[in-house]
Design an enzyme around this catalytic site. Structure first.
Site, PDB file in Angstrom:
ATOM      1  N   SER A 108       1.001  -0.991  -0.079  1.00 19.49           N
ATOM      2  CA  SER A 108       0.117  -0.246  -0.102  1.00 19.49           C
ATOM      3  C   SER A 108       0.827   0.867   0.466  1.00 19.49           C
ATOM      4  O   SER A 108       1.948   1.001   0.115  1.00 19.49           O
ATOM      5  CB  SER A 108      -0.787  -0.081   1.456  1.00 19.49           C
ATOM      6  OG  SER A 108      -1.073   0.578   1.787  1.00 19.49           O
ATOM      7  N   TYR A 157      -1.699  -0.817  10.275  1.00 21.01           N
ATOM      8  CA  TYR A 157      -1.557  -1.084   9.725  1.00 21.01           C
ATOM      9  C   TYR A 157      -0.295  -0.816   8.541  1.00 21.01           C
ATOM     10  O   TYR A 157       0.211  -1.856   8.369  1.00 21.01           O
ATOM     11  CB  TYR A 157      -2.869  -0.791   9.020  1.00 21.01           C
ATOM     12  CG  TYR A 157      -2.802  -1.324   7.223  1.00 21.01           C
ATOM     13  CD1 TYR A 157      -3.426  -2.278   7.042  1.00 21.01           C
ATOM     14  CD2 TYR A 157      -3.468  -0.200   6.272  1.00 21.01           C
ATOM     15  CE1 TYR A 157      -3.162  -2.361   5.857  1.00 21.01           C
ATOM     16  CE2 TYR A 157      -2.859  -0.314   5.064  1.00 21.01           C
ATOM     17  CZ  TYR A 157      -3.359  -1.709   4.742  1.00 21.01           C
ATOM     18  OH  TYR A 157      -3.764  -1.859   3.830  1.00 21.01           O
ATOM     19  N   LYS A 189       2.584  -3.508   6.451  1.00 24.58           N
ATOM     20  CA  LYS A 189       2.408  -3.598   4.910  1.00 24.58           C
ATOM     21  C   LYS A 189       4.225  -4.042   5.111  1.00 24.58           C
ATOM     22  O   LYS A 189       4.791  -4.277   3.639  1.00 24.58           O
ATOM     23  CB  LYS A 189       1.743  -2.559   4.536  1.00 24.58           C
ATOM     24  CG  LYS A 189       0.282  -3.073   4.034  1.00 24.58           C
ATOM     25  CD  LYS A 189      -0.024  -4.402   4.019  1.00 24.58           C
ATOM     26  CE  LYS A 189      -1.514  -5.082   3.647  1.00 24.58           C
ATOM     27  NZ  LYS A 189      -1.631  -5.751   3.042  1.00 24.58           N
TER      28      LYS A 189
HETATM   29  P1  NAD Z   1     -11.079  -6.638   1.361  1.00 25.03           P
HETATM   30  O1  NAD Z   1     -11.398  -6.304   2.835  1.00 25.03           O
HETATM   31  O2  NAD Z   1     -12.503  -6.414   0.836  1.00 25.03           O
HETATM   32  O3  NAD Z   1     -10.460  -7.959   0.678  1.00 25.03           O
HETATM   33  C1  NAD Z   1      -9.471  -8.651   1.224  1.00 25.03           C
HETATM   34  C2  NAD Z   1     -10.136 -10.581   1.781  1.00 25.03           C
HETATM   35  O4  NAD Z   1      -9.358 -11.146   2.399  1.00 25.03           O
HETATM   36  C3  NAD Z   1     -11.267 -10.658   1.909  1.00 25.03           C
HETATM   37  O5  NAD Z   1     -12.297 -11.305   1.251  1.00 25.03           O
HETATM   38  C4  NAD Z   1     -11.625 -11.119   3.442  1.00 25.03           C
HETATM   39  O6  NAD Z   1     -12.126 -12.069   4.078  1.00 25.03           O
HETATM   40  C5  NAD Z   1      -9.675 -11.726   3.426  1.00 25.03           C
HETATM   41  N1  NAD Z   1      -9.498 -12.556   4.767  1.00 25.03           N
HETATM   42  C6  NAD Z   1      -8.915 -11.652   5.117  1.00 25.03           C
HETATM   43  N2  NAD Z   1      -7.879 -12.196   6.068  1.00 25.03           N
HETATM   44  C7  NAD Z   1      -7.544 -13.222   6.310  1.00 25.03           C
HETATM   45  C8  NAD Z   1      -7.262 -14.463   6.596  1.00 25.03           C
HETATM   46  N3  NAD Z   1      -6.503 -14.935   7.575  1.00 25.03           N
HETATM   47  N4  NAD Z   1      -7.263 -15.729   5.528  1.00 25.03           N
HETATM   48  C9  NAD Z   1      -7.902 -15.963   5.038  1.00 25.03           C
HETATM   49  N5  NAD Z   1      -8.547 -14.525   3.489  1.00 25.03           N
HETATM   50  C10 NAD Z   1      -9.112 -13.392   4.846  1.00 25.03           C
HETATM   51  O7  NAD Z   1      -9.854  -5.782   1.446  1.00 25.03           O
HETATM   52  P2  NAD Z   1      -9.041  -5.347  -0.139  1.00 25.03           P
HETATM   53  O8  NAD Z   1      -9.349  -3.821  -0.115  1.00 25.03           O
HETATM   54  O9  NAD Z   1      -9.570  -6.492  -1.361  1.00 25.03           O
HETATM   55  O10 NAD Z   1      -7.600  -5.044  -0.124  1.00 25.03           O
HETATM   56  C11 NAD Z   1      -6.799  -6.624   0.187  1.00 25.03           C
HETATM   57  C12 NAD Z   1      -5.391  -6.559  -0.259  1.00 25.03           C
HETATM   58  O11 NAD Z   1      -4.844  -5.091  -0.372  1.00 25.03           O
HETATM   59  C13 NAD Z   1      -5.695  -6.340   1.503  1.00 25.03           C
HETATM   60  O12 NAD Z   1      -4.375  -7.148   2.043  1.00 25.03           O
HETATM   61  C14 NAD Z   1      -4.975  -4.832   2.164  1.00 25.03           C
HETATM   62  O13 NAD Z   1      -4.768  -4.459   3.222  1.00 25.03           O
HETATM   63  C15 NAD Z   1      -4.350  -4.732   0.597  1.00 25.03           C
HETATM   64  N6  NAD Z   1      -4.548  -3.331   0.105  1.00 25.03           N
HETATM   65  C16 NAD Z   1      -6.303  -2.587   0.157  1.00 25.03           C
HETATM   66  C17 NAD Z   1      -5.887  -0.784  -0.521  1.00 25.03           C
HETATM   67  C18 NAD Z   1      -8.136  -0.627  -0.307  1.00 25.03           C
HETATM   68  O14 NAD Z   1      -7.152   1.146  -0.321  1.00 25.03           O
HETATM   69  N7  NAD Z   1      -8.567  -1.340  -0.449  1.00 25.03           N
HETATM   70  C19 NAD Z   1      -5.003  -0.230  -0.722  1.00 25.03           C
HETATM   71  C20 NAD Z   1      -3.564  -0.704  -0.090  1.00 25.03           C
HETATM   72  C21 NAD Z   1      -3.399  -2.827  -0.320  1.00 25.03           C
HETATM   73  N1  UFG Z   2     -12.603  11.739   3.262  1.00 19.69           N
HETATM   74  C1  UFG Z   2     -13.562  12.606   3.614  1.00 19.69           C
HETATM   75  N2  UFG Z   2     -14.941  12.011   3.866  1.00 19.69           N
HETATM   76  C2  UFG Z   2     -15.010  10.818   4.206  1.00 19.69           C
HETATM   77  C3  UFG Z   2     -13.810   9.536   3.772  1.00 19.69           C
HETATM   78  C4  UFG Z   2     -12.776  10.561   3.002  1.00 19.69           C
HETATM   79  O1  UFG Z   2     -13.382  13.348   3.357  1.00 19.69           O
HETATM   80  O2  UFG Z   2     -16.525  10.207   4.624  1.00 19.69           O
HETATM   81  C5  UFG Z   2     -11.839  12.809   2.450  1.00 19.69           C
HETATM   82  C6  UFG Z   2      -9.932  12.096   3.100  1.00 19.69           C
HETATM   83  O3  UFG Z   2     -10.054  13.383   4.566  1.00 19.69           O
HETATM   84  C7  UFG Z   2      -8.887  12.038   2.150  1.00 19.69           C
HETATM   85  C8  UFG Z   2      -9.802  11.612   0.883  1.00 19.69           C
HETATM   86  O4  UFG Z   2     -11.293  11.969   1.472  1.00 19.69           O
HETATM   87  O5  UFG Z   2      -8.053  13.388   1.994  1.00 19.69           O
HETATM   88  C9  UFG Z   2      -9.398  10.014   0.839  1.00 19.69           C
HETATM   89  O6  UFG Z   2      -9.939   9.190   2.136  1.00 19.69           O
HETATM   90  P1  UFG Z   2      -9.918   7.680   2.376  1.00 19.69           P
HETATM   91  O7  UFG Z   2     -10.246   7.203   3.656  1.00 19.69           O
HETATM   92  O8  UFG Z   2     -11.492   7.529   1.363  1.00 19.69           O
HETATM   93  O9  UFG Z   2      -8.623   7.471   1.992  1.00 19.69           O
HETATM   94  P2  UFG Z   2      -7.436   7.637   2.799  1.00 19.69           P
HETATM   95  O10 UFG Z   2      -6.073   8.307   1.524  1.00 19.69           O
HETATM   96  O11 UFG Z   2      -7.456   8.668   4.102  1.00 19.69           O
HETATM   97  O12 UFG Z   2      -6.813   5.861   2.769  1.00 19.69           O
HETATM   98  C10 UFG Z   2      -5.965   5.014   2.277  1.00 19.69           C
HETATM   99  C11 UFG Z   2      -6.754   4.078   2.429  1.00 19.69           C
HETATM  100  C12 UFG Z   2      -5.852   3.826   3.766  1.00 19.69           C
HETATM  101  C13 UFG Z   2      -4.284   3.336   3.605  1.00 19.69           C
HETATM  102  C14 UFG Z   2      -4.481   4.765   3.474  1.00 19.69           C
HETATM  103  C15 UFG Z   2      -2.708   5.165   2.529  1.00 19.69           C
HETATM  104  O13 UFG Z   2      -8.143   3.667   2.550  1.00 19.69           O
HETATM  105  O14 UFG Z   2      -6.133   1.537   4.473  1.00 19.69           O
HETATM  106  O15 UFG Z   2      -5.449   5.132   1.951  1.00 19.69           O
HETATM  107  O16 UFG Z   2      -2.295   4.629   1.567  1.00 19.69           O
HETATM  108  F1  UFG Z   2      -3.862   3.251   4.613  1.00 19.69           F
END
Ligand code: NAD
Ligand code: UFG
Length: 335
Positions: free
Chosen positions: A123, A147, A151
């Site tokens: 991430s 978190y 990562k």
């Molecule tokens: P998500 O929660 O939708 O998907 C994660 C999946 O993994 C879920 O289906 C959950 O049930 C499964 N899971 C969690 N723990 C598990 C375990 N111990 N064993 C088996 N399955 C398990 O999240 P996502 O948004 O699809 O994110 C996927 C990956 O990408 C995560 O590792 C997350 O940290 C990373 N990531 C997400 C974002 C974001 O903003 N969505 C940004 C950067 C990185």
């Molecule tokens: N925001 C609002 N109102 C809301 C939600 C978000 O104004 O209800 C704003 C936040 O302040 C930020 C922007 O929208 O300026 C994006 O916010 P998000 O929560 O959608 O995303 P972030 O960038 O804060 O966080 C994301 C992931 C985290 C990760 C982070 C850094 O959700 O898991 O990026 O990579 F850690």
């Protein structure tokens, strides 16, 4: 055969769709702690294929070993993880257990089975509060919460593993910026279990009438309109980035580290306006205090991914909003 851990989740399910589109076979391992089994039925409607699902936990080494062996796995895409920043502050052990110990268990089972190719969900959070944008992969790594630390630790252990057995592993660390959007079919998308923390699902629920108004966290940042700026990437572009990374690893041993983003900064208010255009519905909002821990602005330098993977994004903010709206008004209502 590819093993997709967390394949029922938001990014995992879209990556499964992208793998099917390329004719690449895979099985899904998920414990459904943050997703529902019905995702896989909808995925089957998209792909026209029956999917193989193993319900289980990535921290269960015996299970993972059996799956690797019985399904003839040659590569793993590892999405299974937890991602809520606030929860990671409240319960850090849970995050280190799933995101770090889970990755150690998986890599150990892979090594024992002779499977040495893994694409990992990292991430942009590993950059913490960045010195400047666009962010290159060699920027300082300084996460600000458990978190992010989890990562970075998983990234670090991949680097150490690569160093310990040079040329034996093929490992990709993909640093996602802000994934949003939904599949163009409207059948799969983001399905937050509680009140959404993230901007896009919140905006979608306000437009759909489920929530009254959006709280815009801060209107006094040093950005063009005073609101926070991010690099939003369509989840289908992100999914295709995983396929590109897998192809790259076929030809290259070692460790790959790339940003997956668009390189385009977008403010909260720009996103609100784009969603109103896409949906034809007003999105009422109110500017409130900044959210503690938020960074004013950051976006990716996506050049490394373009150069090494031959991958770049093709879907813009209008498409991200249109696809989320289709999902929000269709399948998401039926869940
Ligand atoms: P998500 O929660 O939708 O998907 C994660 C999946 O993994 C879920 O289906 C959950 O049930 C499964 N899971 C969690 N723990 C598990 C375990 N111990 N064993 C088996 N399955 C398990 O999240 P996502 O948004 O699809 O994110 C996927 C990956 O990408 C995560 O590792 C997350 O940290 C990373 N990531 C997400 C974002 C974001 O903003 N969505 C940004 C950067 C990185
Ligand atoms: N925001 C609002 N109102 C809301 C939600 C978000 O104004 O209800 C704003 C936040 O302040 C930020 C922007 O929208 O300026 C994006 O916010 P998000 O929560 O959608 O995303 P972030 O960038 O804060 O966080 C994301 C992931 C985290 C990760 C982070 C850094 O959700 O898991 O990026 O990579 F850690």
């Amino acid at each position: 055969m590819i093993l997709v851990t967390g394949g029922a989740g938001f990014i995992g399910s879209h990556t499964c769709a992208a793998l099917s589109e390329q004719g690449l076979p895979y099985v899904v391992l998920d414990n459904f702690c943050n997703s529902k089994p019905s995702v896989l039925e909808r995925l089957a409607r998209i792909t026209g294929q029956r999917l193989t699902l193993i319900e289980g936990d990535v921290r269960d080494g015996a299970l993972v070993s059996r799956v690797l062996r019985e399904h003839g796995i040659t590569a793993v895409i590892h999405f299974a993880g937890l991602k809520a920043v606030g929860e990671s502050v409240a319960d850090p052990l849970k995050y280190y257990d799933t995101n770090v110990a889970g990755t150690v268990t998986l890599l150990s089972a892979m090594r024992a089975a002779g499977v040495r190719t893994m694409v990992f969900s990292s991430s942009a959070t590993v950059y913490g509060d960045p010195v400047g944008s666009p962010i290159r992969e060699d920027a300082a790594l300084q996460p600000t919460n458990p978190y992010g630390h989890s990562k970075l630790m998983a990234e670090q252990l991949m680097a150490d593993l690569d160093r310990s057995e040079p040329g034996q592993w093929r490992l990709a660390r993909l640093r996602y910026f802000n994934p949003v959007g939904a599949h163009a079919s409207g059948l799969i998308g983001e399905d937050p279990q509680d009140v959404p923390n993230n901007l896009m699902p919140y905006v979608a629920q306000v437009a759909a009438g489920t929530r009254k108004e959006l709280s815009v966290f801060g209107g006094d940042y040093a950005t063009a309109d005073g609101t926070g700026v991010r690099d939003y990437i369509h989840v289908s572009d992100l999914a295709e980035g995983h396929v590109a990374a897998l192809r790259y690893l076929q030809d290259h041993a070692g460790l790959l580290t790339v940003n997956l983003g668009t390189g385009e900064p977008v403010s909260v208010l720009q996103m609100v306006k784009a969603f109103e255009r896409a949906s034809g519905v007003p999105v009422p909002y109110r500017i409130v205090d900044r959210r503690p821990g938020d960074v004013a602005a950051y976006w990716a330098d996506p050049d490394t991914a373009a150069r090494l993977l031959g991958w770049k994004t093709s879907r813009n903010v209008d498409q991200m909003c249109a696809d989320v709206w289709r999902w929000q008004n269709g399948e998401a209502r039926r869940l």
